[in-house]
Design a protein around this motif. Sequence first.
Motif, PDB file in Angstrom:
ATOM      1  N   LEU A   1      46.199  34.342  -6.508  1.00 36.97           N
ATOM      2  CA  LEU A   1      46.605  34.708  -7.266  1.00 36.97           C
ATOM      3  C   LEU A   1      48.449  34.755  -7.137  1.00 36.97           C
ATOM      4  N   SER A   2      48.441  34.238  -6.303  1.00 33.39           N
ATOM      5  CA  SER A   2      50.056  33.919  -5.560  1.00 33.39           C
ATOM      6  C   SER A   2      50.489  32.452  -6.587  1.00 33.39           C
ATOM      7  N   CYS A   3      49.362  31.332  -6.411  1.00 34.13           N
ATOM      8  CA  CYS A   3      49.574  30.285  -6.559  1.00 34.13           C
ATOM      9  C   CYS A   3      49.844  29.976  -8.553  1.00 34.13           C
ATOM     10  N   ALA A   4      48.206  31.106  -8.864  1.00 35.61           N
ATOM     11  CA  ALA A   4      48.523  31.356 -10.252  1.00 35.61           C
ATOM     12  C   ALA A   4      49.246  31.721 -10.283  1.00 35.61           C
ATOM     13  N   ALA A   5      50.581  32.744  -9.522  1.00 38.76           N
ATOM     14  CA  ALA A   5      51.475  33.200 -10.497  1.00 38.76           C
ATOM     15  C   ALA A   5      52.975  32.035 -10.572  1.00 38.76           C
ATOM     16  N   VAL A   6      52.899  30.491  -9.330  1.00 34.31           N
ATOM     17  CA  VAL A   6      53.920  29.704  -9.534  1.00 34.31           C
ATOM     18  C   VAL A   6      54.167  29.286 -11.284  1.00 34.31           C
ATOM     19  N   TRP A   7      53.064  29.349 -12.078  1.00 33.65           N
ATOM     20  CA  TRP A   7      53.782  29.065 -13.050  1.00 33.65           C
ATOM     21  C   TRP A   7      54.307  30.039 -14.284  1.00 33.65           C
ATOM     22  N   LEU A   8      54.474  31.370 -13.681  1.00 32.54           N
ATOM     23  CA  LEU A   8      55.803  32.259 -14.032  1.00 32.54           C
ATOM     24  C   LEU A   8      57.357  31.845 -13.636  1.00 32.54           C
TER      25      LEU A   8
ATOM     26  N   ALA B   1      49.293  32.676   1.204  1.00 32.57           N
ATOM     27  CA  ALA B   1      50.624  32.353   0.131  1.00 32.57           C
ATOM     28  C   ALA B   1      51.498  32.404   0.245  1.00 32.57           C
ATOM     29  N   GLY B   2      51.263  31.226   1.199  1.00 27.95           N
ATOM     30  CA  GLY B   2      52.693  30.416   1.913  1.00 27.95           C
ATOM     31  C   GLY B   2      53.535  29.638   0.815  1.00 27.95           C
ATOM     32  N   GLY B   3      52.655  28.614   0.716  1.00 28.84           N
ATOM     33  CA  GLY B   3      53.112  27.474  -0.577  1.00 28.84           C
ATOM     34  C   GLY B   3      54.078  28.353  -2.317  1.00 28.84           C
ATOM     35  N   ALA B   4      53.231  29.372  -2.304  1.00 32.20           N
ATOM     36  CA  ALA B   4      54.025  30.068  -3.905  1.00 32.20           C
ATOM     37  C   ALA B   4      55.162  30.598  -2.798  1.00 32.20           C
ATOM     38  N   VAL B   5      54.987  31.313  -1.915  1.00 29.92           N
ATOM     39  CA  VAL B   5      55.979  31.424  -1.418  1.00 29.92           C
ATOM     40  C   VAL B   5      57.792  30.821  -1.161  1.00 29.92           C
ATOM     41  N   LEU B   6      57.095  29.359  -0.555  1.00 28.10           N
ATOM     42  CA  LEU B   6      58.066  28.640  -0.240  1.00 28.10           C
ATOM     43  C   LEU B   6      58.522  28.335  -2.068  1.00 28.10           C
ATOM     44  N   LEU B   7      58.007  27.767  -2.966  1.00 28.24           N
ATOM     45  CA  LEU B   7      58.344  27.310  -4.508  1.00 28.24           C
ATOM     46  C   LEU B   7      58.823  29.087  -5.424  1.00 28.24           C
ATOM     47  N   SER B   8      58.885  29.783  -4.632  1.00 29.43           N
ATOM     48  CA  SER B   8      59.645  31.197  -5.554  1.00 29.43           C
ATOM     49  C   SER B   8      60.923  31.231  -4.663  1.00 29.43           C
ATOM     50  N   LEU B   9      61.399  30.593  -3.418  1.00 27.81           N
ATOM     51  CA  LEU B   9      62.540  30.330  -3.238  1.00 27.81           C
ATOM     52  C   LEU B   9      63.201  29.250  -3.204  1.00 27.81           C
ATOM     53  N   PHE B  10      62.537  27.952  -3.179  1.00 30.20           N
ATOM     54  CA  PHE B  10      63.012  26.744  -4.110  1.00 30.20           C
ATOM     55  C   PHE B  10      63.687  27.158  -6.033  1.00 30.20           C
ATOM     56  N   THR B  11      62.760  27.808  -6.927  1.00 29.25           N
ATOM     57  CA  THR B  11      63.407  28.679  -7.338  1.00 29.25           C
ATOM     58  C   THR B  11      63.765  28.693  -7.601  1.00 29.25           C
TER      59      THR B  11
ATOM     60  N   PRO C   1      62.006  34.101 -12.458  1.00 26.91           N
ATOM     61  CA  PRO C   1      62.498  33.319 -10.701  1.00 26.91           C
ATOM     62  C   PRO C   1      62.817  34.577  -9.783  1.00 26.91           C
ATOM     63  N   VAL C   2      63.516  35.526  -9.777  1.00 26.55           N
ATOM     64  CA  VAL C   2      63.448  36.795  -9.353  1.00 26.55           C
ATOM     65  C   VAL C   2      62.895  37.562  -9.116  1.00 26.55           C
ATOM     66  N   GLY C   3      62.302  38.112 -10.669  1.00 28.27           N
ATOM     67  CA  GLY C   3      60.689  38.745  -9.331  1.00 28.27           C
ATOM     68  C   GLY C   3      59.879  38.275  -8.988  1.00 28.27           C
ATOM     69  N   LEU C   4      59.458  36.413  -9.483  1.00 29.68           N
ATOM     70  CA  LEU C   4      58.322  36.288  -8.704  1.00 29.68           C
ATOM     71  C   LEU C   4      58.710  35.421  -7.602  1.00 29.68           C
ATOM     72  N   ALA C   5      60.884  35.968  -6.948  1.00 29.53           N
ATOM     73  CA  ALA C   5      60.210  36.106  -5.206  1.00 29.53           C
ATOM     74  C   ALA C   5      60.640  36.761  -4.482  1.00 29.53           C
ATOM     75  N   VAL C   6      60.685  38.215  -5.446  1.00 30.05           N
ATOM     76  CA  VAL C   6      60.834  39.301  -5.123  1.00 30.05           C
ATOM     77  C   VAL C   6      60.144  39.969  -4.292  1.00 30.05           C
ATOM     78  N   ALA C   7      58.878  39.313  -5.194  1.00 26.65           N
ATOM     79  CA  ALA C   7      57.329  40.628  -4.979  1.00 26.65           C
ATOM     80  C   ALA C   7      56.740  39.651  -3.959  1.00 26.65           C
ATOM     81  N   MET C   8      56.900  37.919  -3.511  1.00 23.99           N
ATOM     82  CA  MET C   8      57.057  36.819  -2.570  1.00 23.99           C
ATOM     83  C   MET C   8      57.187  37.503  -1.328  1.00 23.99           C
TER      84      MET C   8
END
Length: 415
Positions: A86-93, A115-125, A98-105
Motif C-alpha cells: 500500500l505504501s508503494c502504491a501511495a507513491v503515486w500521490l 515500506a522503507g523505499g516509500a518512506v525515503l521517497l516521501s521524505l525526498f518529495t 507531499p506533506v500528508g504522505l510524509a506524515v503518514a509514512m
Amino acid sequence: MNGDKQATVPTALPGRRWALPSALVEDLYPERSRPGGRPRRTARDWFVDFGCFLLAVAIGLLAADVLDDENLSAAMAVADQVIGALSCAAVWLRRRWPVGLAVAMVPVSLLSATAGGAVLLSLFTLAVHRPFRYVAWIGGASLAVTPLFYWMRPEPGLPYLASLFISVLLGVTVIGWGLLVRSKRWLLLSLRDRARHAEAEARLRAEQAQRLAREAIAREMHDVLAHRLTLLSVHAGALEFRPDASREDVARAAGVIRESAHDALQDLREIIGVLRAGESEDAGRPQPTLAALDGLVAESREAGMKVVLAARVADAAEVPASVGRTAYRIAQEALTNARKHAPGTEVTVSVSGARGDGLVLTVRNTAPEGEVPHVPGSGQGLIGLTERASLTGGTLDHGPTPEGGFEVRARLPWG
C-alpha cells in the motif's frame, strides 16, 4: 559609434515543456494549469513517478527477503508486506499530497520494513516541494523513530549501532538531495524573473528613447511649420493691403504663398501623430539643415577627430528642410558615438543623392587600434536615430563592418 547592444534572455523553453517538472511548468506557464489550480503532469513527471514506484517496489522486495530471518510470525510478515504494498502504491500521490504522505509514512516506518523505499521517497518529495520547516519537523520525526524500529526489530547479522547509522545516513542523504533539487528550481525561477525584469526595463528604455525622439522632432517641426505659416501670412497680408499692386508682384506673392502652403502641408504630414511635449531650452533656435554639415565636420576636426567629408549633392539648398535636418542629426549623433566608442579612428562622412533618388548618408569609422575604452550607455541614441529616420519616411541601418569598424547608413526620401 559602436552602439550598445540590448541582450534579451528567453524566459521559457517553448519546445521542451515535456522535459520540465510540473512545478516549474506551473510557474513558467500559468495558463497550462488545470481549473482547480493543480499543474498538469508532464511526460517527465510520468517517467519519474513510474521510476520512483519501481524503486519503492524494488526496495520493498529486498526487505521482504529478510523477513524470514527476523523470526516474525506469519501474520506480522503478511501485515508487513501488505502495508509495504500500500505504501508503494501511495507513491503515486506524492506530488499531490507531499506533506500528508510524509506524515503518514512516519508511523508506517515503525510497522513495515518493506515500506522503507516509500518512506525515503516521501521524505525526498517533501524536501523538494515544501519549505524547510516542514522538512525539519516531519523529517526529524521520521529519523527520531528509527532507533525505536531497530530496537524492536534488530537487523539480522548487523549490530544495532551500525544499522542505526546506515539508516540515518541514508535518510539525511535523501533529504539533502531533495533540498538541493528545490534550491536549483528556485534558482531557475529567480533567473526567469530577472530575465523578465531585464526585458521589461529594456522595453521601457526603448519606448522612452522613441518618445524623446518624437518630442524633439515635434519641437523642431513646430518651429519650421510656424516659420512657413508666418511667411504665408505676410505675403497674403501684402496682397490684402495692396490691391493696386502690379500683376508681376501679385503673381510673385501668389507663387510664394503656394510654395509656402505646399511646404507647410508637407511638414504637417510629418508632425501628425507625433506627441508634442513642453518647450525645452533650445526651442526657438534655428534648426540645422544639410548645408550645416560642413560646419559640423569642422567642429569635429577642431575637437581632434579625423573626419573626411565626401559630399556628392549638387545643391544642398534644394534638399527639403526636414530631410536635411534629419541627415544633420544622424551625422551629429554618429560622430559623437565615434568620438566616445572609437577615439583616434578615422571617420568618413559620405552624403549623396538627387531629387527623386533620395538622400543617402553614411558615417563609417575604421577599426580602433589597441584596447577600446568601455563607455557606459544604453543604446538610446541609435534608437532615437532610427525613430527619426522612420518618421521622415526613410530607414537607418547600423552595425559593425567586416574590417572591425562601425557604420551607420541612412536612406532618406527626397521627392
